[in-house]
Motif scaffolding. Structure first.
Motif, PDB file in Angstrom:
ATOM      1  N   THR A  39       0.744  -1.259  -0.103  1.00 52.99           N
ATOM      2  CA  THR A  39      -0.018   0.032   0.129  1.00 52.99           C
ATOM      3  C   THR A  39       0.886   1.287   0.037  1.00 52.99           C
ATOM      4  OG1 THR A  39      -0.145   0.230   2.470  1.00 52.99           O
ATOM      5  CG2 THR A  39      -1.691  -1.361   1.449  1.00 52.99           C
ATOM      6  N   ARG A  40       0.316   2.359  -0.378  1.00 52.57           N
ATOM      7  CA  ARG A  40       1.173   3.635  -0.659  1.00 52.57           C
ATOM      8  C   ARG A  40       1.352   4.081   1.016  1.00 52.57           C
ATOM      9  NH1 ARG A  40       2.226   5.423  -5.675  1.00 52.57           N
ATOM     10  NH2 ARG A  40       0.803   4.724  -7.095  1.00 52.57           N
ATOM     11  N   GLU A  41       0.399   3.655   1.681  1.00 47.13           N
ATOM     12  CA  GLU A  41       0.717   4.262   3.221  1.00 47.13           C
ATOM     13  C   GLU A  41       1.715   3.595   3.986  1.00 47.13           C
ATOM     14  OE1 GLU A  41      -3.521   4.998   1.781  1.00 47.13           O
ATOM     15  OE2 GLU A  41      -2.285   3.139   1.649  1.00 47.13           O
ATOM     16  N   SER A  42       1.988   2.159   3.550  1.00 46.78           N
ATOM     17  CA  SER A  42       2.807   1.712   4.033  1.00 46.78           C
ATOM     18  C   SER A  42       4.460   2.016   3.452  1.00 46.78           C
ATOM     19  CB  SER A  42       2.580   0.022   3.855  1.00 46.78           C
ATOM     20  OG  SER A  42       3.899  -0.592   4.443  1.00 46.78           O
ATOM     21  N   LEU A  43       4.470   2.021   2.262  1.00 48.54           N
ATOM     22  CA  LEU A  43       5.699   2.463   1.574  1.00 48.54           C
ATOM     23  C   LEU A  43       6.268   3.713   1.681  1.00 48.54           C
ATOM     24  CD1 LEU A  43       4.842   0.431  -1.802  1.00 48.54           C
ATOM     25  CD2 LEU A  43       6.622  -0.153   0.205  1.00 48.54           C
ATOM     26  N   ALA A  44       5.388   4.483   2.120  1.00 44.24           N
ATOM     27  CA  ALA A  44       5.634   6.075   2.496  1.00 44.24           C
ATOM     28  C   ALA A  44       6.902   6.179   3.653  1.00 44.24           C
ATOM     29  CB  ALA A  44       4.529   6.900   2.873  1.00 44.24           C
ATOM     30  N   ALA A  45       6.825   5.066   4.285  1.00 44.62           N
ATOM     31  CA  ALA A  45       8.030   5.125   5.376  1.00 44.62           C
ATOM     32  C   ALA A  45       9.355   4.692   4.753  1.00 44.62           C
ATOM     33  CB  ALA A  45       7.614   4.132   6.493  1.00 44.62           C
ATOM     34  N   TYR A  46       9.474   4.187   3.683  1.00 42.64           N
ATOM     35  CA  TYR A  46      10.809   3.892   2.997  1.00 42.64           C
ATOM     36  C   TYR A  46      11.810   4.869   2.908  1.00 42.64           C
ATOM     37  CZ  TYR A  46      14.041   2.901  -0.670  1.00 42.64           C
ATOM     38  OH  TYR A  46      15.111   2.588  -1.292  1.00 42.64           O
ATOM     39  N   ARG A  47      12.860   4.898   2.974  1.00 43.54           N
ATOM     40  CA  ARG A  47      14.128   5.844   2.770  1.00 43.54           C
ATOM     41  C   ARG A  47      15.006   5.346   2.090  1.00 43.54           C
ATOM     42  NH1 ARG A  47      10.129   7.952   4.044  1.00 43.54           N
ATOM     43  NH2 ARG A  47       9.868   9.586   5.613  1.00 43.54           N
ATOM     44  N   ILE A  48      15.539   6.105   0.814  1.00 45.00           N
ATOM     45  CA  ILE A  48      16.644   5.723   0.150  1.00 45.00           C
ATOM     46  C   ILE A  48      17.830   5.398   1.057  1.00 45.00           C
ATOM     47  CG2 ILE A  48      18.165   6.050  -1.743  1.00 45.00           C
ATOM     48  CD1 ILE A  48      15.739   8.245  -2.637  1.00 45.00           C
ATOM     49  N   PRO A  49      18.469   4.053   0.941  1.00 42.95           N
ATOM     50  CA  PRO A  49      19.848   3.952   1.541  1.00 42.95           C
ATOM     51  C   PRO A  49      21.042   4.753   1.185  1.00 42.95           C
ATOM     52  CG  PRO A  49      19.206   2.322  -0.045  1.00 42.95           C
ATOM     53  CD  PRO A  49      18.152   3.106   0.055  1.00 42.95           C
ATOM     54  N   ALA A  50      21.968   4.927   2.151  1.00 41.18           N
ATOM     55  CA  ALA A  50      23.050   5.896   1.897  1.00 41.18           C
ATOM     56  C   ALA A  50      24.032   5.252   0.755  1.00 41.18           C
ATOM     57  CB  ALA A  50      23.743   5.846   3.164  1.00 41.18           C
ATOM     58  N   TRP A  51      24.034   4.129   0.649  1.00 40.20           N
ATOM     59  CA  TRP A  51      24.904   3.390  -0.508  1.00 40.20           C
ATOM     60  C   TRP A  51      24.569   4.057  -1.822  1.00 40.20           C
ATOM     61  CZ3 TRP A  51      23.659   1.243  -4.987  1.00 40.20           C
ATOM     62  CH2 TRP A  51      22.390   0.447  -4.996  1.00 40.20           C
ATOM     63  N   PHE A  52      23.293   4.489  -2.188  1.00 36.73           N
ATOM     64  CA  PHE A  52      22.848   4.813  -3.532  1.00 36.73           C
ATOM     65  C   PHE A  52      23.047   6.057  -3.642  1.00 36.73           C
ATOM     66  CE2 PHE A  52      19.522   6.486  -6.375  1.00 36.73           C
ATOM     67  CZ  PHE A  52      19.695   5.805  -7.418  1.00 36.73           C
ATOM     68  N   GLY A 310       8.935   9.135   0.610  1.00 34.45           N
ATOM     69  CA  GLY A 310       9.415   7.918   0.821  1.00 34.45           C
ATOM     70  C   GLY A 310       9.307   6.958  -0.777  1.00 34.45           C
ATOM     71  N   THR A 311       8.887   5.712  -0.599  1.00 36.68           N
ATOM     72  CA  THR A 311       8.517   4.843  -1.570  1.00 36.68           C
ATOM     73  C   THR A 311       9.586   4.450  -2.573  1.00 36.68           C
ATOM     74  OG1 THR A 311       6.143   5.629  -1.412  1.00 36.68           O
ATOM     75  CG2 THR A 311       6.571   4.352  -3.308  1.00 36.68           C
ATOM     76  N   CYS A 312      10.201   5.404  -3.055  1.00 34.98           N
ATOM     77  CA  CYS A 312      11.206   4.928  -4.302  1.00 34.98           C
ATOM     78  C   CYS A 312      12.086   6.189  -4.639  1.00 34.98           C
ATOM     79  CB  CYS A 312      10.208   4.692  -5.432  1.00 34.98           C
ATOM     80  SG  CYS A 312       9.135   5.859  -6.041  1.00 34.98           S
ATOM     81  N   ALA A 313      12.917   5.883  -5.372  1.00 33.74           N
ATOM     82  CA  ALA A 313      13.898   6.894  -5.906  1.00 33.74           C
ATOM     83  C   ALA A 313      13.280   7.211  -7.285  1.00 33.74           C
ATOM     84  CB  ALA A 313      15.253   6.277  -6.083  1.00 33.74           C
ATOM     85  N   LEU A 314      13.316   8.678  -7.488  1.00 34.16           N
ATOM     86  CA  LEU A 314      12.782   9.133  -8.698  1.00 34.16           C
ATOM     87  C   LEU A 314      13.875   8.792 -10.080  1.00 34.16           C
ATOM     88  CD1 LEU A 314      10.722  10.987 -10.303  1.00 34.16           C
ATOM     89  CD2 LEU A 314      12.032  13.020  -9.571  1.00 34.16           C
ATOM     90  N   ASP A 315      13.464   8.482 -11.028  1.00 38.46           N
ATOM     91  CA  ASP A 315      14.234   8.237 -12.238  1.00 38.46           C
ATOM     92  C   ASP A 315      13.698   9.080 -13.406  1.00 38.46           C
ATOM     93  OD1 ASP A 315      16.430   6.279 -13.772  1.00 38.46           O
ATOM     94  OD2 ASP A 315      14.776   6.898 -15.069  1.00 38.46           O
ATOM     95  N   ARG A 316      14.861   9.824 -14.028  1.00 33.20           N
ATOM     96  CA  ARG A 316      14.385  10.595 -15.024  1.00 33.20           C
ATOM     97  C   ARG A 316      15.017  10.085 -16.600  1.00 33.20           C
ATOM     98  NH1 ARG A 316       9.868  13.161 -14.020  1.00 33.20           N
ATOM     99  NH2 ARG A 316      10.141  14.875 -12.800  1.00 33.20           N
ATOM    100  N   GLU A 317      14.236   9.441 -17.383  1.00 32.38           N
ATOM    101  CA  GLU A 317      14.863   9.000 -18.661  1.00 32.38           C
ATOM    102  C   GLU A 317      15.376  10.287 -19.585  1.00 32.38           C
ATOM    103  OE1 GLU A 317      13.537   6.445 -22.560  1.00 32.38           O
ATOM    104  OE2 GLU A 317      12.308   6.427 -20.704  1.00 32.38           O
ATOM    105  N   ARG A 318      16.742  10.121 -19.775  1.00 30.03           N
ATOM    106  CA  ARG A 318      17.059  11.061 -20.891  1.00 30.03           C
ATOM    107  C   ARG A 318      16.911  12.457 -20.390  1.00 30.03           C
ATOM    108  NH1 ARG A 318      19.654   8.923 -25.055  1.00 30.03           N
ATOM    109  NH2 ARG A 318      18.875   6.785 -26.020  1.00 30.03           N
ATOM    110  N   GLY A 319      16.805  12.897 -19.020  1.00 34.25           N
ATOM    111  CA  GLY A 319      16.641  13.961 -18.709  1.00 34.25           C
ATOM    112  C   GLY A 319      17.284  14.388 -17.265  1.00 34.25           C
ATOM    113  N   VAL A 320      17.575  15.735 -17.045  1.00 34.54           N
ATOM    114  CA  VAL A 320      18.209  16.010 -15.807  1.00 34.54           C
ATOM    115  C   VAL A 320      17.042  17.008 -14.876  1.00 34.54           C
ATOM    116  CG1 VAL A 320      20.311  17.045 -14.967  1.00 34.54           C
ATOM    117  CG2 VAL A 320      20.493  15.732 -16.918  1.00 34.54           C
TER     118      VAL A 320
END
Length: 522
Positions: A39-52, A310-320
């Motif tokens: 669920t989005r509510e649960s995944l909102a607690a995620y944080r991107i790890p430092a290694w990334f 939270g949830t995820c890390a944003l990706d931009r295809e061919r964009g900055v």
């Protein structure tokens, strides 16, 4: 008012009963036990790890049967679109798609000289800290020993090797984080042209081979869809029946369960509501179990709203991104086309490094695809680009890895230009803009060091206005200056209008790509 099928589905999804059904579905989809639910509510607690945030640079192998044709992107779709360049090429080279279809090209993908160990050595030497294997493209062909796509996978046909598995072994052996990309969620719509026919000419109305019942496991089963679905489906539409969403879930879960990746990339936003959300939760829960309760995995989505909390890390295809992001993110791009195309002109090492320093200065990572041909070997021109990246990174990577943004990302003419498409950061001219020059500077920091990437060799001193004592950035006093790759301190002055650093007389071999000044402050 006419309501399209897509709109009807959107209206249905907004109703309270549909929301209740989704919650029920999320509870029944089988995922690994752990801290997250689908669920989005649960995944909102995620944080991107430092290694990334520390890794900064990854390399991707966007490779599969379409690469075996060596005629560029989206071949398995465009070969069924009359009048397209790839349709014309297909008819001239192989025959009409009613007689010779994509099913007949898949076995020609052999990977005869593919050596993942050798390639991974090259990528590590070039500075990659993580590596991506394509898991499955829109063409519905799985690049691993797939439990739910038993006939159309790389272990069963073509190379007859578990491509994902062998990439994983090579990457992990060298200490790289390992990722997989999935483009399957769009496949049901994307392959629709295979179910149509020519509209003109001597074979007008003769169905392409996508309609053959014996191959519905490759081209999809449209028997339950409206009669005009194949003609109206949008390539990236994601309008699919529930049975397909379940198959999507099963196959991507199988990919993740088998190979336990550190990263999972999807081509778009999180697909199919709870089916996709549950796959994200499954990835994170497996990672938590593997790392003593700590989630070390990363999911990449291209949708800003997915990754807003939270949830995820944003990706931009061919964009900055235009500016510094408070959280890590990623650009994915390619030195040429996504799938291998003979004769294409590649990005130079200079172009790649310009992108890299710009992205890193904004708290981002660069994921760079080197498209492999049918053989599985990098071609000569690809090696030229890779060797140029390797040479520059050998000198300058200290200012890349484990760094964080400064007060501003940079200065110079390139900071004044923003090109957008439909309000998004996607840049159709990415790779075509002029190279950065010695007037373009990007900044990173690490510890007490400030790194200034000067993207060319200045005539005279390197001049950085943002480090002048009267600059709006209010910089600290510079106490020393050096240049990565040069043994010794450099003379400098820090006046009201700029910092000026006198460069050594011997010009480095990678100076045309750019140099890195390492500055310390009081």
């Amino acid at each position: 008012m006419h309501i399209t099928r897509r709109k009807a589905l959107q209206l249905l999804a907004a109703t309270a009963p549909a929301l209740a059904l989704r919650r029920s579905l999320a509870a029944t989809l089988p995922i690994a036990a752990g801290p997250f639910q689908g669920t989005r509510e649960s995944l909102a607690a995620y944080r991107i790890p430092a290694w990334f945030a520390d890794a900064k640079f990854g390399i991707w192998s966007h490779w599969g049967p379409q690469s075996g044709v060596e005629d560029g992107d989206w071949y398995a779709r465009n070969m069924y679109i009359q009048g397209s360049a790839q349709y014309n090429y297909h008819v001239e080279t192989y025959g009409h798609p009613s007689k010779v279809g994509y099913k007949d090209l898949v076995p020609q993908f052999k990977a005869a000289r593919w050596d993942p160990e050798h390639l991974m050595d090259l990528y590590v030497k070039a500075g990659a800290k993580y590596f991506f294997s394509m898991g499955v493209h829109h063409d519905n062909f799985d690049m691993w020993n797939s439990k739910y796509q038993p006939r159309w996978n790389a272990k069963a046909i073509g190379p007859k090797r578990d491509i994902v598995g062998e990439w994983k072994v090579a990457a992990r052996k060298r200490g790289l984080r390992f990722g997989v990309s999935e483009h399957l969620s769009n496949s049901f719509d994307w392959l629709a042209p295979a179910h149509t026919s020519d509209s003109t000419g001597p074979l007008a109305g003769v169905p392409y081979d996508g309609v053959l019942p014996a191959y519905k496991d490759l081209y999809h089963d449209y028997s339950g869809e409206p009669a005009n679905f194949a003609k109206t489906a949008e390539a990236m539409g994601r309008v699919a029946p529930d049975w397909w969403k379940q198959q999507y879930f099963n196959r991507i879960k199988d990919l993740v369960d088998q190979h336990q990746p550190d990263l999972l990339y999807t081509d778009g936003g999180i697909p199919f509501d709870e089916y996709g959300l549950s796959l994200v939760a499954n990835l994170y829960n497996l990672s938590a179990a593997k790392h003593g309760g700590k989630v070390e995995a990363v999911y990449n989505s291209k949708t800003t709203t997915d990754c807003a909390t939270g949830t995820c890390a944003l990706d931009r295809e061919r964009g900055v991104l235009d500016d510094i992001s408070p959280v890590p993110w990623q650009t994915d791009t390619c030195i040429g086309e996504w799938h291998y195309k003979r004769g294409v002109r590649y990005k130079t090492a200079k172009k790649v490094i310009d992108l890299l320093v710009d992205i890193v200065s904004k708290n981002g990572n660069l994921l760079l695809n080197f498209p492999l041909p049918n053989s599985g070997e990098l071609d000569f021109e690809e090696m030229v680009t890779l060797n140029g990246i390797t040479a520059w990174m050998a000198v300058n990577s200290e200012g890349i890895y484990a760094t964080r943004p400064w007060k501003i990302y940079g200065e110079g003419p390139s900071t004044k230009v923003v090109i957008r498409s439909n309000g998004q950061e996607f840049d159709p001219n990415e790779g075509k803009k002029p190279d950065l020059t010695a007037s373009d500077v990007r900044f990173t920091t690490k510890g007490d060091a400030l790194y200034a990437f000067v993207q060319g060799w200045p005539e005279g001193a390197a001049t950085i206005a943002a480090l002048g004592t009267s600059s709006p950035q209010n910089p600290a006093k510079i106490t020393s200056a050096s240049m990565l790759g040069y043994d010794g301190h450099l003379k400098f002055t820090q006046d009201a209008d700029a910092l000026r650093v006198t460069l050594p007389s011997n010009r480095p071999t990678t100076a045309d790509i750019g140099i890195t000044l390492k500055l310390t402050t009081a």
